[in-house]
Design an enzyme around this catalytic site. Structure first.
Site, PDB file in Angstrom:
ATOM      1  N   ASP A 166       0.868  -1.176   0.000  1.00  0.00           N
ATOM      2  CA  ASP A 166       0.000   0.000   0.000  1.00  0.00           C
ATOM      3  C   ASP A 166       0.907   1.228   0.000  1.00  0.00           C
ATOM      4  O   ASP A 166       1.437   1.595   1.030  1.00  0.00           O
ATOM      5  CB  ASP A 166      -0.900  -0.021   1.237  1.00  0.00           C
ATOM      6  N   GLU A 194      -0.339  10.515   1.444  1.00  0.00           N
ATOM      7  CA  GLU A 194      -1.712  10.014   1.548  1.00  0.00           C
ATOM      8  C   GLU A 194      -2.001   9.481   2.940  1.00  0.00           C
ATOM      9  O   GLU A 194      -3.104   9.655   3.477  1.00  0.00           O
ATOM     10  CB  GLU A 194      -1.943   8.915   0.499  1.00  0.00           C
ATOM     11  N   GLU A 195      -0.998   8.854   3.549  1.00  0.00           N
ATOM     12  CA  GLU A 195      -1.208   8.205   4.840  1.00  0.00           C
ATOM     13  C   GLU A 195      -1.394   9.197   5.984  1.00  0.00           C
ATOM     14  O   GLU A 195      -1.812   8.817   7.078  1.00  0.00           O
ATOM     15  CB  GLU A 195      -0.025   7.279   5.163  1.00  0.00           C
ATOM     16  N   HIS A 305      -0.082  -2.317   6.175  1.00  0.00           N
ATOM     17  CA  HIS A 305       0.595  -1.402   7.096  1.00  0.00           C
ATOM     18  C   HIS A 305       1.493  -2.154   8.073  1.00  0.00           C
ATOM     19  O   HIS A 305       1.591  -1.801   9.249  1.00  0.00           O
ATOM     20  CB  HIS A 305      -0.409  -0.538   7.860  1.00  0.00           C
TER      21      HIS A 305
END
Length: 333
Positions: A166, A194-195, A305
């Site tokens: 991801d 983005e995270e 993650h």
């Protein structure tokens, strides 16, 4: 390419090396490519007809760690960057460039009573790089440095194990699309942060106009022992997942129907993402310029993650095929 992408570190806010890697590979295939001050990489490829423009978006950043203090004894205190479960961190290998370390806690024989059964808090953990003192540690790292999981890419049969699937799966897919010629105009946005709140997309996509947008990502897969069917977000090996809604966006219904139609006509294995939890850069894109028609396609990844995310190559291939077949007909929609 996916091996090189996942083994290059790019924690949110520190994506420069990923942008350099991707740009070095795809520049020959683009009519225009720019990297902005946030290390967002936006690539444009003119179509043969060019009546319609399709935006593909993937994020380059990964979850990781930032150092906020070095103790007198040379241990590195940190905060997590992005969503990471504290309970997976103990004894994980991490790295900052050539500096290697391990996330540690006091030894088990020093832990007493109920403390043995408790999940340690983030502020109890530290990174040990083998330094003997603060002065020794500062020869190698400083406060503000980023650490990423230290995890090798492994391919075994149809399974791929790596960190940062991801969203390096999305990056790999966009790169493949840029290597091909299309009737429609193609914009591929490799965005940062983005995270930690879609910051890269907010910056990079402010002035982009498109008829359709597809966000490509890796998503959670609870398809494992002990998880009831109703709590399985995606099924491992079930094909590319199409989202209808998440916590940040609602997919355009017409675009979702078109994607399903394209998948069915071309025998592409697909599934619905069976949860509205989470979110991605569709939250930003779908509100640009009065609302770009946007949908999200996700590759199921177990243990997302974490340093050992796992994906099925067949799910990734389903995503490649669906995006390819959609781009082939985008001019006609």
């Amino acid at each position: 390419m996916l091996k090189r992408l996942t083994e290059t570190d790019g924690v949110s806010g520190n994506e420069k090396e990923i942008a350099k890697l991707i740009s070095s590979e795809i520049m020959p295939y683009c009519n225009d490519a720019t990297i902005d001050n946030m290390n967002n990489l936006v690539c444009r490829k003119n179509g043969k007809n060019g009546k319609k423009t399709v935006l593909l978006c993937a994020h380059t950043d990964e979850v990781g760690f930032i150092i906020n203090k070095i103790t007198d004894k040379g241990y590195l205190k940190f905060e997590t960057v992005g969503g990471i479960e504290t309970k997976i961190l103990l004894s994980q290998r991490v790295r900052c460039g050539d500096v290697r370390g391990v996330i540690s806690l006091k030894a088990i024989h020093l832990v007493e009573g109920d403390e043995r059964d408790k999940i340690p808090k983030e502020n109890e953990l530290y990174i040990d790089i083998g330094a003997s003192s603060k002065e020794d540690a500062e020869k190698y790292v400083k406060a503000g440095d980023y650490f990423a999981f230290d995890s090798d890419y492994v391919c075994q049969g149809d399974m791929i194990k790596a960190k940062a699937l991801d969203d390096r799966v999305g990056c790999a897919l966009l790169m493949e699309m840029l290597k091909r010629d299309w009737n429609c105009n193609l914009i591929c946005a490799f965005v940062t942060c983005e995270e930690i709140g879609h910051l890269g997309a907010i910056s990079a996509l402010e002035n982009i106009e498109a008829d359709y947008a597809l966000v490509i990502e890796g998503t959670s897969c609870n398809d494992m022992a002990g998880v009831p069917d109703e709590k399985r977000v995606t099924n491992f090996g079930g094909g590319i997942a199409i989202s209808v809604m998440d916590y940040g966006s609602v997919a355009n219904p017409e675009l979702v129907e078109k994607l399903i139609d394209v998948a069915e006509k071309n025998s592409v294995k697909w599934q619905y993402k069976a949860s509205v939890r989470g979110g991605n850069d569709a939250r930003v894109i779908s509100t640009r310029k009065g609302g770009i028609k946007t949908a999200s396609l996700s590759v199921p990844c177990k243990y997302i993650h974490s340093p050992i995310s796992i994906m099925n190559k067949n799910d990734f291939e389903s995503g490649l095929k669906l995006v390819e077949k959609f781009l082939e007909v985008a001019e006609e929609i």
